[in-house]
Design a protein around this motif. Structure first.
Motif, short mmCIF file in Angstrom:
data_model
loop_
_atom_site.label_atom_id
_atom_site.label_comp_id
_atom_site.label_asym_id
_atom_site.label_seq_id
_atom_site.Cartn_x
_atom_site.Cartn_y
_atom_site.Cartn_z
N MET B 1 18.38 68.10 24.58
CA MET B 1 18.03 66.92 25.39
C MET B 1 18.44 67.17 26.84
SD MET B 1 19.34 63.09 24.65
CE MET B 1 18.92 61.75 25.73
N LEU B 2 17.49 66.93 27.75
CA LEU B 2 17.72 67.26 29.16
C LEU B 2 18.89 66.47 29.75
CD1 LEU B 2 16.71 68.90 31.56
CD2 LEU B 2 15.24 66.96 32.15
N PHE B 3 18.95 65.17 29.41
CA PHE B 3 20.02 64.33 29.95
C PHE B 3 21.38 64.94 29.61
CE2 PHE B 3 23.25 61.11 29.14
CZ PHE B 3 23.28 60.45 30.36
N TYR B 4 21.55 65.30 28.35
CA TYR B 4 22.83 65.85 27.89
C TYR B 4 23.15 67.17 28.59
CZ TYR B 4 26.41 67.64 24.77
OH TYR B 4 27.57 68.15 24.29
N ALA B 5 22.12 68.03 28.72
CA ALA B 5 22.34 69.34 29.35
C ALA B 5 22.78 69.19 30.82
CB ALA B 5 21.06 70.17 29.27
N SER B 10 27.29 69.20 34.85
CA SER B 10 28.04 68.55 35.92
C SER B 10 29.50 68.34 35.49
CB SER B 10 27.36 67.22 36.23
OG SER B 10 28.11 66.49 37.11
N TYR B 11 29.69 67.94 34.25
CA TYR B 11 31.03 67.73 33.70
C TYR B 11 31.82 69.05 33.70
CZ TYR B 11 34.63 66.70 30.21
OH TYR B 11 35.82 66.55 29.55
N SER B 12 31.17 70.12 33.26
CA SER B 12 31.84 71.43 33.18
C SER B 12 32.23 71.94 34.56
CB SER B 12 30.93 72.46 32.51
OG SER B 12 30.53 72.00 31.27
N VAL B 96 10.53 67.04 36.10
CA VAL B 96 11.38 65.94 35.62
C VAL B 96 11.56 64.98 36.79
CG1 VAL B 96 13.46 67.30 36.11
CG2 VAL B 96 13.64 65.32 34.68
N HIS B 97 11.54 63.71 36.50
CA HIS B 97 11.64 62.70 37.55
C HIS B 97 12.96 62.87 38.32
CE1 HIS B 97 11.64 58.78 39.51
NE2 HIS B 97 10.34 58.73 39.21
N LEU B 98 12.88 62.77 39.64
CA LEU B 98 14.08 63.03 40.46
C LEU B 98 15.21 62.05 40.11
CD1 LEU B 98 15.22 64.72 42.89
CD2 LEU B 98 14.63 62.78 44.31
N PHE B 99 14.86 60.79 39.88
CA PHE B 99 15.90 59.81 39.58
C PHE B 99 16.61 60.16 38.27
CE2 PHE B 99 16.97 55.56 37.63
CZ PHE B 99 18.12 55.38 38.38
N TYR B 100 15.81 60.52 37.26
CA TYR B 100 16.38 60.89 35.96
C TYR B 100 17.27 62.13 36.10
CZ TYR B 100 16.52 62.05 31.00
OH TYR B 100 16.95 62.34 29.73
N SER B 104 21.27 61.87 35.58
CA SER B 104 21.88 62.60 34.44
C SER B 104 23.07 63.41 34.92
CB SER B 104 20.86 63.54 33.80
OG SER B 104 19.71 62.83 33.46
N ARG B 105 22.89 64.08 36.05
CA ARG B 105 24.01 64.88 36.59
C ARG B 105 25.20 63.98 36.91
NH1 ARG B 105 21.23 69.00 40.96
NH2 ARG B 105 19.42 69.51 39.71
N GLU B 106 24.90 62.82 37.50
CA GLU B 106 26.00 61.94 37.93
C GLU B 106 26.74 61.35 36.73
OE1 GLU B 106 27.02 62.00 40.88
OE2 GLU B 106 28.57 60.47 40.74
N TRP B 107 26.02 61.14 35.63
CA TRP B 107 26.72 60.63 34.43
C TRP B 107 27.80 61.63 33.99
CZ3 TRP B 107 27.48 56.01 32.83
CH2 TRP B 107 26.52 55.02 32.96
N GLY B 108 27.48 62.91 34.10
CA GLY B 108 28.46 63.94 33.74
C GLY B 108 29.67 63.86 34.65
N ASN B 109 29.40 63.65 35.92
CA ASN B 109 30.47 63.53 36.91
C ASN B 109 31.35 62.31 36.63
OD1 ASN B 109 31.80 64.16 39.33
ND2 ASN B 109 30.55 62.68 40.44
N LEU B 110 30.68 61.18 36.34
CA LEU B 110 31.44 59.94 36.09
C LEU B 110 32.23 60.03 34.79
CD1 LEU B 110 29.04 57.09 37.32
CD2 LEU B 110 30.94 58.16 38.51
N TRP B 111 31.65 60.69 33.80
CA TRP B 111 32.36 60.85 32.52
C TRP B 111 33.63 61.67 32.74
CZ3 TRP B 111 33.55 58.81 28.28
CH2 TRP B 111 33.99 59.53 27.19
#
Lengths: 270, 258
Positions: B1-5, B10-12, B96-100, B104-111
């Motif tokens: 899944m792209l979101f997860y990747a 970003s998290y790593s 892939v949509h720019l917003f998505y 997705s990258r920022e969710w990794g950062n926030l997590w």
């Protein structure tokens, strides 16, 4: 160093500052937008304090006018320091990119050259600082708590002294960059956190924090300590001398750290 | 899944700076102690309404922990830097949509920030202050939903700020403006109902209380799930705004570098 050398140095410093201001003014719209927003941000931060005071009246006996006085002196001191030494605060960028090497080639001490980079008069914050000061002194004089003829010059003097003190702390923090390279975390502690703390009367803090703000990083001498004499009349004029001594000590320590750091400087950029 | 990747990448990346970030927490915790001292100084012997001194201390301490999730998302989600280098053209051309993509990258950062910044400060406050725990599991679940909504709103706001960098080089001022508005109107230091007159009205009709005030009140058990309605409205509204702005970005793209 000969007097003539010093004169040449001052002349060169003035010239570099003029160039710096001229280069900033090439983008006038950006400059004025930035100034307006910076003032707005400072105002919003003060609004937070004003809202608390308007609801509760005083903070440990400090009225809104007295708190505005603390805030305005801090704003003025910070504006003066950041006008003339903005890039001392941004030394990390020079260290990481290796751009400090270029400054080493200039015919002036590195610190002086750094202080001529990105000089920008902070009109918005100065206007806000003076505005709040006028409001505060107006109310306090109206109540007969202060005499304007003495309070105004003393306030200007302590603002300059405060600028020196803040500069000294910034210089010492920046100098640690010669060992650590990354200093933003440390700046967060020594500058951002301490500046936030001294917007409020020192009496609200627990003993250990009072000690840090008075002895460790003596930012209390920027506004709170002098205000005890000028506004509150709770201390003698000796506290002004003590504030000046605190500034001298901090700037001296900062300069010493800077000199030691410079002698160990190794370029990190590519 | 792209979101997860994307989120995981970003998290790593952030994990590399763990030690430095943990040190950063000292500064953040100190800020919290300064704010707590303010309320302790003001609150002694005064009526602090439904909060009480202990409640207000918990409110302020919790808000300090939440900052890393709801306020300190990346400036413009990194879009201004992409515009500066010209890499935004590549990002817009991706399938892939720019917003998505940016979200997705920022969710990794926030997590990452939630785990390595918010959580350690939260535990410190639980031990030292002490910060109250949520009263029930349901209460905790609603609180987590509120924080997720707040994080999403924060991402949307930063995306809009980042998008502006396509048309001006001064988007960083918008970032600071947003930060100033957040400081006063989110209820981060002073509960929204204590803001006087038009300041209070403006705050209530703005997105900012959804970032701190609403999650904090839910955590303290003062509000229930119905308090999430404004957050849901703003999530929908800002999502539409982000999609609309992306259409504009695709219509005409100017870069500063490349």
């Amino acid at each position: 160093m000969m007097i003539r050398d010093v004169k040449d140095m001052v002349k060169m410093y003035k010239l570099l500052i003029r160039f710096s201001i001229r280069s900033r003014m090439q983008y006038r719209f950006n400059f004025w937008t930035g100034s307006f927003i910076a003032a707005f941000i400072a105002f919003m931060e003060f609004a937070l304090l004003a809202v608390i005071l308007s609801r509760f009246g005083t903070i440990q006996g400090w009225s809104i006018a007295e708190s505005a006085y603390l805030y305005s002196v801090l704003t003025l001191s910070k504006s003066i320091y950041r006008t003339f030494a903005s890039d001392v605060h941004h030394l990390e960028q020079y260290l990481v990119s290796g751009n400090l090497d270029g400054l080493l080639l200039r015919p002036l001490p590195v610190l002086l050259v750094l202080m001529t980079q990105n000089v920008s008069i902070r009109f918005g914050e100065l206007l806000l600082g003076f505005g709040m000061l006028a409001y505060s002194l107006g109310i306090l004089a109206g109540k007969g708590q202060i005499e304007l003829w003495s309070a105004i010059p003393l306030t200007l003097l302590i603002s300059l002294n405060g600028a020196l003190l803040l500069f000294g702390i910034a210089l010492a923090t920046a100098a640690t960059g010669f060992w650590l390279t990354r200093i933003s975390m440390l700046q967060n502690l020594t500058e951002d956190a301490t500046h936030t703390a001294i917007r409020y009367p020192l009496t609200i803090f627990p003993g250990w924090l009072k000690g840090v703000l008075t002895i460790g990083l003596p930012v209390a001498f920027v506004n709170y300590m002098p205000a005890l004499y000028i506004v509150r009349g709770e201390a003698g004029p000796w506290i002004l001398a003590l504030s000046a001594a605190a500034s001298a000590a901090v700037v001296g320590a900062g300069a010493l750290l800077w000199r030691t750091g410079m002698s160990r400087y190794q370029s990190t950029g590519s | 899944m792209l979101f997860y990747a994307l989120a995981r990448a970003s998290y790593s990346r952030n994990l590399q700076y763990r030690a430095s970030h943990l040190l950063h927490n000292i500064a953040s915790a100190l800020f919290g102690f300064i704010y707590l001292s303010i309320w302790t100084g003001i609150g002694e012997g005064r009526d602090l309404g439904v909060y009480g001194l202990a409640g207000l201390v918990s409110y302020v301490a919790l808000n300090q922990c939440l900052l890393w999730i709801t306020a300190f998302s990346s400036f413009g989600l990194g879009i201004p830097a992409l515009v500066r280098t010209g890499a935004i053209a590549t990002e817009l051309a991706r399938p892939v949509h720019l917003f998505y993509n940016m979200m997705s990258r920022e969710w990794g950062n926030l997590w990452y920030q939630a785990l390595y910044k918010s959580f350690p400060i939260y535990m410190l406050y639980v031990l030292l202050i002490p910060l109250r725990f949520p009263s029930s599991l349901t209460n905790a679940a609603v609180f987590i939903a509120a924080v997720l909504g707040a994080a999403y709103l924060s991402i949307c706001i930063q995306y809009l700020i980042g998008a502006v960098s396509l048309w001006t080089t001064e988007s960083h001022w918008l970032h600071w403006l947003n930060h100033a508005m957040f400081t006063l109107f989110s209820g981060f230091l002073i509960p929204v109902e204590w803001l006087p007159g038009w300041l209070g009205a403006f705050s209530r009709w703005s997105v900012y209380p959804c970032l701190q005030y609403i999650p904090a009140r839910i955590y303290l058990g003062m509000d229930g799930a119905s308090a999430l309605l404004p957050s849901l409205f703003w999530c929908a509204f800002l999502t539409v705004a982000c999609l609309a702005v992306t259409r504009l970005m695709r219509f005409r793209t100017e870069v500063q570098g490349g």
